[in-house]
Write an enzyme that holds these catalytic residues in place. Structure first.
Site, PDB file in Angstrom:
ATOM      1  N   ASP A   1      52.267   7.056  77.356  1.00  0.00           N
ATOM      2  CA  ASP A   1      52.117   8.429  76.852  1.00  0.00           C
ATOM      3  C   ASP A   1      51.630   9.343  77.975  1.00  0.00           C
ATOM      4  O   ASP A   1      51.459   8.896  79.115  1.00  0.00           O
ATOM      5  CB  ASP A   1      51.172   8.476  75.644  1.00  0.00           C
ATOM      6  CG  ASP A   1      51.613   9.528  74.629  1.00  0.00           C
ATOM      7  OD1 ASP A   1      51.719  10.697  75.013  1.00  0.00           O
ATOM      8  OD2 ASP A   1      51.849   9.175  73.448  1.00  0.00           O
TER       9      ASP A   1
ATOM     10  N   HIS B   1      56.098  13.139  75.891  1.00  0.00           N
ATOM     11  CA  HIS B   1      54.962  12.204  76.050  1.00  0.00           C
ATOM     12  C   HIS B   1      55.127  11.362  77.318  1.00  0.00           C
ATOM     13  O   HIS B   1      54.898  10.164  77.322  1.00  0.00           O
ATOM     14  CB  HIS B   1      54.850  11.282  74.820  1.00  0.00           C
ATOM     15  CG  HIS B   1      54.454  12.004  73.575  1.00  0.00           C
ATOM     16  ND1 HIS B   1      53.136  12.190  73.218  1.00  0.00           N
ATOM     17  CD2 HIS B   1      55.189  12.607  72.611  1.00  0.00           C
ATOM     18  CE1 HIS B   1      53.083  12.865  72.078  1.00  0.00           C
ATOM     19  NE2 HIS B   1      54.315  13.135  71.693  1.00  0.00           N
TER      20      HIS B   1
ATOM     21  N   GLU C   1      57.851  14.916  69.088  1.00  0.00           N
ATOM     22  CA  GLU C   1      57.094  15.986  69.743  1.00  0.00           C
ATOM     23  C   GLU C   1      57.547  16.225  71.181  1.00  0.00           C
ATOM     24  O   GLU C   1      56.760  16.125  72.111  1.00  0.00           O
ATOM     25  CB  GLU C   1      55.594  15.637  69.738  1.00  0.00           C
ATOM     26  CG  GLU C   1      55.026  15.508  68.351  1.00  0.00           C
ATOM     27  CD  GLU C   1      53.553  15.129  68.360  1.00  0.00           C
ATOM     28  OE1 GLU C   1      52.824  15.631  67.511  1.00  0.00           O
ATOM     29  OE2 GLU C   1      53.126  14.321  69.210  1.00  0.00           O
TER      30      GLU C   1
ATOM     31  N   TRP D   1      57.135  10.071  59.976  1.00  0.00           N
ATOM     32  CA  TRP D   1      55.696  10.313  60.094  1.00  0.00           C
ATOM     33  C   TRP D   1      55.272  11.683  59.603  1.00  0.00           C
ATOM     34  O   TRP D   1      54.174  11.861  59.121  1.00  0.00           O
ATOM     35  CB  TRP D   1      55.234  10.107  61.540  1.00  0.00           C
ATOM     36  CG  TRP D   1      55.626  11.186  62.509  1.00  0.00           C
ATOM     37  CD1 TRP D   1      56.829  11.315  63.139  1.00  0.00           C
ATOM     38  CD2 TRP D   1      54.818  12.284  62.949  1.00  0.00           C
ATOM     39  NE1 TRP D   1      56.817  12.416  63.947  1.00  0.00           N
ATOM     40  CE2 TRP D   1      55.585  13.042  63.859  1.00  0.00           C
ATOM     41  CE3 TRP D   1      53.513  12.701  62.668  1.00  0.00           C
ATOM     42  CZ2 TRP D   1      55.098  14.188  64.478  1.00  0.00           C
ATOM     43  CZ3 TRP D   1      53.023  13.838  63.295  1.00  0.00           C
ATOM     44  CH2 TRP D   1      53.815  14.573  64.186  1.00  0.00           C
TER      45      TRP D   1
END
Ligand SMILES: [Zn+2]
Length: 772
Positions: A199, A269, A333, A404
């Site tokens: 990440d 990420h 994201e 999620w």
């Protein structure tokens, strides 16, 4: 003769039978997760003693391991050291075998008779789950013998994929801690360890062809302090797992029938990797491994051919290392800021013919990267898992979606014929607080996820047809570790929520019952204690529920604990003791009061439950609403507004009723003509979460409940900038006598342009109507 005692079996599963009393060295089959069927048998049970042997079929390495695990568990829990041997046995033995005909390899049958305990799994994993059930039924404490009542248990999991995710990028844990985590998974019949290993805050997997990834990308110069992202602790932080360590962990997990599913999160990420290889980013860097939390705008460049080579190299080694059928490539994201202005990205989009439509050009670029990874994995005979953002821009064939941001991603995937795994943030994010009492908790990311809410999750929404439901292949809980810097905290965040999770993953939907689960929990907690797991204890506290009773005009307090511990309470603000009144029936409060309660067990006294009610002329009135609050923020429905309780600054605390696209239009029946001269309505505003203030308030009165007269009204300005907090709207008027009062607070049907260009309505949140 076989007795099938359906009623008694529930009792048995819930541990009510006197036979199952604790401190007697008798096994209790009321385990977690609840097996498919537990049928008590007549006749004598089995007595396990130091002479008992554990037998497995000769040459069957997997069952030999299962047998050794069982011997280890028995030794740890009872002190009895049993011999493990290959071959058959006729008496005083626990015999493991496989080959049971069942649709799941994890299915097993466990039979306890006078001479033998037999565990037959469909596969070796099935036998292992039989071993877990047997182990969890055993008492904890030094024993010379343990009696197992005669029983036939038939069991099979509801879901094939039963996962738990641990993030080791934000913080990492020793390989011994990871093994401890794997042991926790095994105890809960979980078979997938989703390992989030790269990440923005650190690359933690050795990739031999790209040594800088760990040399540079695994180290950050410090870590932000709490939620102050710009403030650094000045402590260099880093570390990674070598391929040798990873192989060892993969084997350790596999020996417990757990598959490690690695996640290489891409194309966002990626600061860990970009710091090591800045040419992979759009700007070329320089980049630094992130010291703060959040989502970095710097991501892999979608227009750089080296990026695809990088992905192939990394995934190539990952596939070599991990035998898992599923490989996770993240896909969540990924900000598109850099791509929008990067000439390479835009040229690639042009070359590929991407045009804005249902998906933006940049979303299509993201899909292009993910499809590349997916194709690579497919060619290697693997299946790709991605977070639900991978739905944007179109899914690659065969890709599995991990939902999620709610359940919608899984629903959408299932309807498209893709497999999906449920891990919605509201039910499955174990980095959330477990209690509303945040002050006495270690810092968490936010939210509120008690054990009961984990337990209540339905992974197969009714929106799906029976065929579509089959695409929901599993459930998983996630633990992100921004605020979790040591493994004891990992245990604290996981346990006992993992117990609730495993029952959602394993047990039949129609058999799940939280009260029954709660009664079975203490027995599992004995094993937590036996392993010195640092579990959270909130679930043992006194639970109180305060409900307005419009018949008696009282607030009735009901208490409960998950066991039979006596509860003592006070109404005078003092801390309850053993000499305070014993709770036996709902406590009725007819005036403003502070109520405190504790449960007292031989092991100690729980923290004090404390709540208070403030009475006004509206409290406990009969109330009707023209429109109900939105189901998600219903709280106690209409009675929330007259329950004498104010909300906290957490709008999901159960004291705030939320209305969306409707007004709060309440009519109160005060029971008799009552003089009033003011009305307050408290609202919670959090513009960032689409919660705006009420736009107007109107008070009407009536004595027949039909003809109403307006006594006060006011309009309120719409917030012109972000605001978060509680507001109190007070209207005063000449004293008037009335039995019925109508209170109308209007909501904003279109959020202001400064906030949102589209025409979405705003929520309003109200905790209380106060009349005086
Ligand atoms: Zn680029």
């Amino acid at each position: 003769m076989k007795r099938v005692l359906s009623v008694l079996l529930v009792a048995l599963a819930c541990g009510f039978l006197p036979l199952m009393a604790k401190n007697v060295a008798t096994a209790n089959y009321a385990v977690i997760p609840l097996p498919h069927s537990v049928e008590a048998q007549s006749g004598e049970g089995f007595t396990l003693n130091s002479k008992t042997v554990i037998a497995y079929p000769k040459g069957n390495k997997a069952l030999q391991r299962d047998a050794n695990h069982l011997a280890g568990y028995i030794s740890q829990q009872t002190g009895l050291k049993l011999a493990v041997k290959a071959g058959s046995a006729k008496s005083n033995a626990i015999v493991l075998s496989e080959g049971l005909k069942a649709s799941s390899k994890d299915a097993y049958e466990l039979s306890v008779k006078k001479d033998l305990i037999t565990i037959k799994g469909a596969g070796a994993s099935g036998a292992f789950y039989g071993v877990q059930t047997l182990r969890k039924s055993m008492p904890v404490g030094k024993q010379t013998a343990v009696t197992f009542p005669a029983v036939e248990i038939k069991d099979s999991p509801r879901f094939e994929y039963r996962g738990a995710m641990l993030d080791t990028s934000r913080h990492l844990f020793t390989t011994d801690s990871i093994k401890r985590f794997i042991d926790m998974l095994a105890l809960h019949n979980i078979n997938r360890f989703h390992w989030h290993i790269t990440d923005d805050q650190g690359w933690r997997i050795e990739i031999k062809a790209l040594p800088e990834l760990t040399k540079v990308g695994s180290k950050r110069k410090g870590t932000c302090i709490g939620k102050e992202f710009e403030k650094l602790d000045g402590q260099p932080y880093g570390g990674f797992y070598t391929q040798a360590e990873i192989k060892d962990l993969i084997k350790y997990a596999a020996d417990r029938h757990i598959t490690i599913v690695p996640e290489i999160d891409m194309p966002g990420h990626m600061l860990g990797a970009l710091s090591a290889y800045p040419n992979l980013g759009c700007t070329g860097g320089p980049y630094e491994v992130w010291t703060r939390w959040g989502v970095s705008d710097d991501v892999l460049c979608a227009g750089n051919p080296d990026v695809l080579k990088f992905i192939d190299t990394v995934l190539g080694e990952v596939v070599e290392l991990f035998p898992s059928e599923y490989i996770h490539v993240g896909g969540d994201e990924c900000p598109k800021e850099r791509w929008k202005v990067c000439p390479k990205c835009q040229a690639k989009a042009k070359e590929l013919g991407f045009k804005p439509g249902q998906h933006t050009v940049e979303e299509q670029l993201q899909s292009y990267i993910i499809r590349h990874a997916s194709k690579f994995l497919t060619e290697k005979g693997r299946k790709m898992i991605g977070w639900d953002e991978t739905l944007e821009g179109g899914l690659a064939p065969g890709a599995v979606v991990m939902s999620w941001r709610g359940e919608d991603g899984a629903i959408q995937a299932a309807k498209m014929g893709h497999d999906a795994i449920m891990t919605p943030v509201g039910n499955m994010y174990f980095d959330y607080y477990q209690t509303l009492d945040r002050e006495n908790e270690p810092l968490c990311i936010g939210g509120y996820l008690p054990v009961s809410k984990v337990y209540s999750f339905n992974p197969q929404p009714n929106k799906l047809s029976e065929d579509e439901k089959k695409h929901i292949i599993g459930v998983q809980a996630n633990l992100w570790t921004e605020y979790i810097s040591n493994f004891k905290r990992v245990e604290y965040m996981e346990l006992p929520r993992m117990a609730a999770l495993c029952e959602v993953q394993w047990s039949d939907a129609d058999k799940r019952n939280f009260e029954c689960f709660s009664k079975r929990l203490p027995q599992l907690v004995d094993i937590y204690n036996n392993n010195d797991y640092n579990y959270a204890k909130h679930i043992f506290n006194v639970n109180g529920e305060l409900t307005p009773n419009s018949e008696t005009r009282t607030i009735d307090a009901k208490f409960h604990v998950i066991d039979d511990a006596p509860i003592h309470y006070t109404l005078d603000g003092t801390t309850p003791t053993v000499s305070s009144p014993l709770y036996t029936e709902p406590v009725k409060m007819g005036e403003s009061s502070v109520i405190k309660a504790v449960a007292i067990r031989p092991t100690g006294v729980t923290p004090v439950f404390c709540d208070s009610v403030t009475f006004n002329k509206a409290t406990c009135a009969k109330i009707t609403l023209a429109e109900e609050p939105q189901s998600k923020y219903r709280a106690q429905g209409a009675s929330t507004l007259v329950n004498g309780k104010y909300g906290t600054s957490i709008y999901s605390d159960g004291n705030w009723a939320g209305f969306l696209n409707s007004d709060m239009d309440a009519t109160l029946d005060l029971g008799k003509e009552t003089e009033i001269s003011s009305a307050d309505v408290r609202t919670y505003v959090c513009t960032g979460d689409w919660i705006f203030d009420i736009t107007s308030l109107k008070i009407e009165v009536s004595n027949d409940g039909k003809e109403f007269t307006t006594v006060a009204s006011k309009e309120y300005p719409i917030d012109a900038k972000h605001f978060e907090g509680v507001r109190n709207h007070v209207l005063t008027f000449d004293p008037v006598k009335a039995r019925y009062v109508r209170v109308v607070a209007t909501s904003l049907r279109k959020m202001p342009e400064w906030f949102m260009k589209t025409s979405n309505p705003a929520y309003i949140f109200v905790d209380e109507i106060v009349l005086n």
